[in-house]
Scaffold this motif. Structure first.
Motif, PDB file in Angstrom:
ATOM      1  N   ALA A 293       0.819  -1.204   0.000  1.00 36.66           N
ATOM      2  CA  ALA A 293       0.000   0.000   0.000  1.00 36.66           C
ATOM      3  C   ALA A 293       0.852   1.253   0.000  1.00 36.66           C
ATOM      4  O   ALA A 293       1.879   1.323   0.684  1.00 36.66           O
ATOM      5  N   THR A 294       0.416   2.227  -0.778  1.00 35.75           N
ATOM      6  CA  THR A 294       0.943   3.582  -0.714  1.00 35.75           C
ATOM      7  C   THR A 294      -0.234   4.480  -0.350  1.00 35.75           C
ATOM      8  O   THR A 294      -1.355   3.988  -0.129  1.00 35.75           O
ATOM      9  N   ARG A 295      -0.037   5.772  -0.342  1.00 29.62           N
ATOM     10  CA  ARG A 295      -1.154   6.678  -0.050  1.00 29.62           C
ATOM     11  C   ARG A 295      -2.140   6.759  -1.210  1.00 29.62           C
ATOM     12  O   ARG A 295      -3.219   7.334  -1.063  1.00 29.62           O
ATOM     13  N   GLU A 296      -1.775   6.206  -2.334  1.00 25.20           N
ATOM     14  CA  GLU A 296      -2.662   6.232  -3.491  1.00 25.20           C
ATOM     15  C   GLU A 296      -3.468   4.948  -3.662  1.00 25.20           C
ATOM     16  O   GLU A 296      -4.610   4.975  -4.092  1.00 25.20           O
ATOM     17  N   ALA A 297      -2.857   3.800  -3.340  1.00 32.60           N
ATOM     18  CA  ALA A 297      -3.535   2.537  -3.643  1.00 32.60           C
ATOM     19  C   ALA A 297      -3.049   1.417  -2.738  1.00 32.60           C
ATOM     20  O   ALA A 297      -1.916   1.428  -2.257  1.00 32.60           O
ATOM     21  N   LEU A 298      -3.941   0.441  -2.543  1.00 28.05           N
ATOM     22  CA  LEU A 298      -3.608  -0.796  -1.842  1.00 28.05           C
ATOM     23  C   LEU A 298      -3.729  -1.943  -2.847  1.00 28.05           C
ATOM     24  O   LEU A 298      -4.725  -2.039  -3.570  1.00 28.05           O
ATOM     25  N   THR A 299      -2.715  -2.798  -2.888  1.00 23.84           N
ATOM     26  CA  THR A 299      -2.691  -3.899  -3.856  1.00 23.84           C
ATOM     27  C   THR A 299      -2.454  -5.218  -3.134  1.00 23.84           C
ATOM     28  O   THR A 299      -1.504  -5.344  -2.358  1.00 23.84           O
ATOM     29  N   LEU A 300      -3.329  -6.192  -3.385  1.00 16.15           N
ATOM     30  CA  LEU A 300      -3.197  -7.536  -2.835  1.00 16.15           C
ATOM     31  C   LEU A 300      -2.939  -8.495  -3.990  1.00 16.15           C
ATOM     32  O   LEU A 300      -3.712  -8.533  -4.952  1.00 16.15           O
ATOM     33  N   SER A 301      -1.859  -9.266  -3.908  1.00 13.35           N
ATOM     34  CA  SER A 301      -1.472 -10.177  -4.982  1.00 13.35           C
ATOM     35  C   SER A 301      -1.439 -11.617  -4.471  1.00 13.35           C
ATOM     36  O   SER A 301      -0.913 -11.882  -3.397  1.00 13.35           O
ATOM     37  N   TYR A 302      -1.977 -12.512  -5.272  1.00 12.10           N
ATOM     38  CA  TYR A 302      -1.998 -13.944  -4.950  1.00 12.10           C
ATOM     39  C   TYR A 302      -0.873 -14.642  -5.713  1.00 12.10           C
ATOM     40  O   TYR A 302      -0.827 -14.618  -6.936  1.00 12.10           O
ATOM     41  N   VAL A 303       0.057 -15.251  -4.950  1.00 11.85           N
ATOM     42  CA  VAL A 303       1.218 -15.934  -5.522  1.00 11.85           C
ATOM     43  C   VAL A 303       0.990 -17.438  -5.424  1.00 11.85           C
ATOM     44  O   VAL A 303       0.712 -17.955  -4.338  1.00 11.85           O
ATOM     45  N   GLY A 304       1.121 -18.145  -6.545  1.00 14.22           N
ATOM     46  CA  GLY A 304       0.946 -19.596  -6.546  1.00 14.22           C
ATOM     47  C   GLY A 304       2.233 -20.320  -6.218  1.00 14.22           C
ATOM     48  O   GLY A 304       3.324 -19.915  -6.648  1.00 14.22           O
ATOM     49  N   ASN A 305       2.123 -21.403  -5.460  1.00 20.08           N
ATOM     50  CA  ASN A 305       3.314 -22.143  -5.055  1.00 20.08           C
ATOM     51  C   ASN A 305       3.971 -22.915  -6.195  1.00 20.08           C
ATOM     52  O   ASN A 305       5.160 -23.215  -6.136  1.00 20.08           O
ATOM     53  N   HIS A 306       3.222 -23.272  -7.239  1.00 19.98           N
ATOM     54  CA  HIS A 306       3.806 -24.122  -8.272  1.00 19.98           C
ATOM     55  C   HIS A 306       4.829 -23.379  -9.121  1.00 19.98           C
ATOM     56  O   HIS A 306       5.718 -23.994  -9.693  1.00 19.98           O
ATOM     57  N   ASP A 307       4.715 -22.039  -9.196  1.00 23.12           N
ATOM     58  CA  ASP A 307       5.676 -21.279 -10.007  1.00 23.12           C
ATOM     59  C   ASP A 307       6.192 -20.016  -9.324  1.00 23.12           C
ATOM     60  O   ASP A 307       7.065 -19.340  -9.860  1.00 23.12           O
ATOM     61  N   ARG A 317      -8.019   1.811  -4.981  1.00 20.39           N
ATOM     62  CA  ARG A 317      -7.433   3.146  -5.033  1.00 20.39           C
ATOM     63  C   ARG A 317      -8.280   4.107  -4.212  1.00 20.39           C
ATOM     64  O   ARG A 317      -9.501   3.980  -4.143  1.00 20.39           O
ATOM     65  N   LEU A 318      -7.620   5.070  -3.584  1.00 24.23           N
ATOM     66  CA  LEU A 318      -8.348   6.077  -2.825  1.00 24.23           C
ATOM     67  C   LEU A 318      -9.150   6.957  -3.765  1.00 24.23           C
ATOM     68  O   LEU A 318      -8.751   7.195  -4.910  1.00 24.23           O
ATOM     69  N   LYS A 319     -10.266   7.429  -3.289  1.00 16.94           N
ATOM     70  CA  LYS A 319     -11.098   8.297  -4.113  1.00 16.94           C
ATOM     71  C   LYS A 319     -10.329   9.566  -4.487  1.00 16.94           C
ATOM     72  O   LYS A 319      -9.616  10.135  -3.673  1.00 16.94           O
ATOM     73  N   GLY A 320     -10.511   9.967  -5.730  1.00 18.69           N
ATOM     74  CA  GLY A 320      -9.863  11.179  -6.199  1.00 18.69           C
ATOM     75  C   GLY A 320      -8.486  10.950  -6.769  1.00 18.69           C
ATOM     76  O   GLY A 320      -7.899  11.848  -7.361  1.00 18.69           O
ATOM     77  N   VAL A 321      -7.934   9.743  -6.602  1.00 19.22           N
ATOM     78  CA  VAL A 321      -6.617   9.438  -7.158  1.00 19.22           C
ATOM     79  C   VAL A 321      -6.817   8.888  -8.562  1.00 19.22           C
ATOM     80  O   VAL A 321      -7.438   7.854  -8.750  1.00 19.22           O
ATOM     81  N   LYS A 322      -6.298   9.568  -9.556  1.00 19.80           N
ATOM     82  CA  LYS A 322      -6.554   9.198 -10.935  1.00 19.80           C
ATOM     83  C   LYS A 322      -5.399   8.459 -11.580  1.00 19.80           C
ATOM     84  O   LYS A 322      -5.568   7.790 -12.587  1.00 19.80           O
TER      85      LYS A 322
END
Length: 369
Positions: A293-307, A317-322
């Motif tokens: 997360a930054t002040r602009e956006a939060l990102t959640l990523s799913y990582v697979g164990n096979h690769d 994203r926060l409102k107003g952040v373009k």
């Protein structure tokens, strides 16, 4: 998650947990000395009364926990027993014997989480600790709950959750991440837990919606599943500025006991397809999640164990952040928040794919349940 041991045993152990630790070690090495933490939301060692499995678990995670803080919350396999003190009538078939007689004691003594929450065992054993707590890290406020002890309105835990969310300074921490073990939402065939899901929707969901929680992370179901922004089983706005919380089940770090996805009524060996509209992405692939997360956006990523690669991405994203990310690969800003989840989380700079995958159904592996 559980543990894998290098010898044969009469107990069921979790071979896939080794791969989860392998990829997490890779991520920690790439992060270097940047501040970070790991979050493990219940069903930790699956020792269930066998103390040597706790020892094996701590040996397995030592390369991680010796370098970064390791945060936990309680699950059914650390706690549940027939005479546990809070077991309302509606939960008679929810809370059983999954703790293997541990009654939360090893969990309470082996970990020391923030705060002073506790719940009496009702017998000579020490009170259960590390139940609910919160802290700020970077631009995110993290709040942990216990799904195994009283969370209904009027309980101490409910009061803590309500007051904690009410006091969040969104100028300081614009994002809020809520975590617990048993999920409020899942399309897994978990009929036994239906009563607790109903009570969580009745008592907790109004708080999550009222105070603008951004992401809710759950374990227990040993799959990955990301939902649309939800309220009372209904999808809210699908754009990145939605106010409703996004629920994500991330219990896929090692254990492979689990019923399959909810089956078709007319063909019980196959799951419902297409999957329910609320479920945007689901997979039975083992792995873990990263949260940045930054002040602009939060990102959640799913990582697979096979690769060891990213298979699904949620971005809020926060409102107003373009500004939008345009490149396929990008770097995080130093000092920003990065959570790797099974539950696992990190702070700092790290490189990973930011592409989005279209919602799709991913078939189950050939596993005996």
């Amino acid at each position: 998650m559980g543990v894998s041991v290098p010898y044969r045993t009469f107990l069921w152990t979790q071979e896939e947990s080794k791969l989860t630790v392998k990829w997490l070690k890779r991520d920690l090495e790439e992060l270097g000395d940047k501040a970070t933490f790991i979050s493990h939301i219940g069903d930790i060692s699956y020792a269930r009364g066998y103390a040597w499995l706790w020892d094996a678990f701590f040996t397995q995670i030592e390369p991680l926990a010796s370098k970064v803080p390791y945060h936990v919350c309680i699950g059914n396999h650390e706690y549940d027993w027939p005479l546990q003190p809070w077991k309302p009538e509606w939960a008679a078939k929810v809370y059983g014997t999954d703790g293997g007689g541990e009654c939360g004691v090893p969990y309470s003594l082996k970990f020391q989480m923030p705060g002073n929450s506790s719940f009496p065992t009702g017998n000579a054993a020490p009170s259960t600790k590390n139940l609910y707590y919160s802290f700020d890290l970077g631009v995110v406020h993290f709040l942990y709950m216990s799904t195994e002890t009283n969370f209904l309105e009027g309980s101490d835990q409910y009061a803590f959750i309500e007051q904690d969310l009410k006091k969040v300074d969104r100028n300081k921490t614009p994002f809020v991440v809520f975590q617990g073990h048993r999920p409020m939402y899942t399309t897994n065939y978990e009929l036994k837990d239906a009563p607790i899901r109903e009570k969580m929707m009745e008592h907790l969901e109004p708080l999550l919606v009222k105070y603008g929680v951004n992401v809710v992370l759950w374990g227990h179901v040993h799959k990955y599943e990301r939902f649309c922004p939800l309220k009372n089983l209904s999808c809210g706005s699908m754009d990145s500025e939605a106010d409703l919380p996004v629920h994500v089940v991330i219990g896929m770090a090692g254990q492979d006991w689990q019923p399959k996805w909810e089956p078709r009524p007319d063909h019980l060996t196959d799951p419902i397809f297409p999957q329910p509209v609320q479920s945007l992405y689901r997979s039975s692939e083992f792995g873990y999640t990263r949260l940045h997360a930054t002040r602009e956006a939060l990102t959640l990523s799913y990582v697979g164990n096979h690769d060891g690669q990213v298979h699904d991405v949620l971005e809020i994203r926060l409102k107003g952040v373009k500004k939008a990310f345009s490149s396929a690969i990008w770097f995080l800003k130093a000092g920003s928040l990065f959570l790797v989840g099974i539950l696992f989380g990190f702070i700092g700079g790290h490189q990973f794919y930011s592409k989005r995958e279209r919602a799709q159904w991913v078939g189950l592996k050939s596993v005996d349940y």
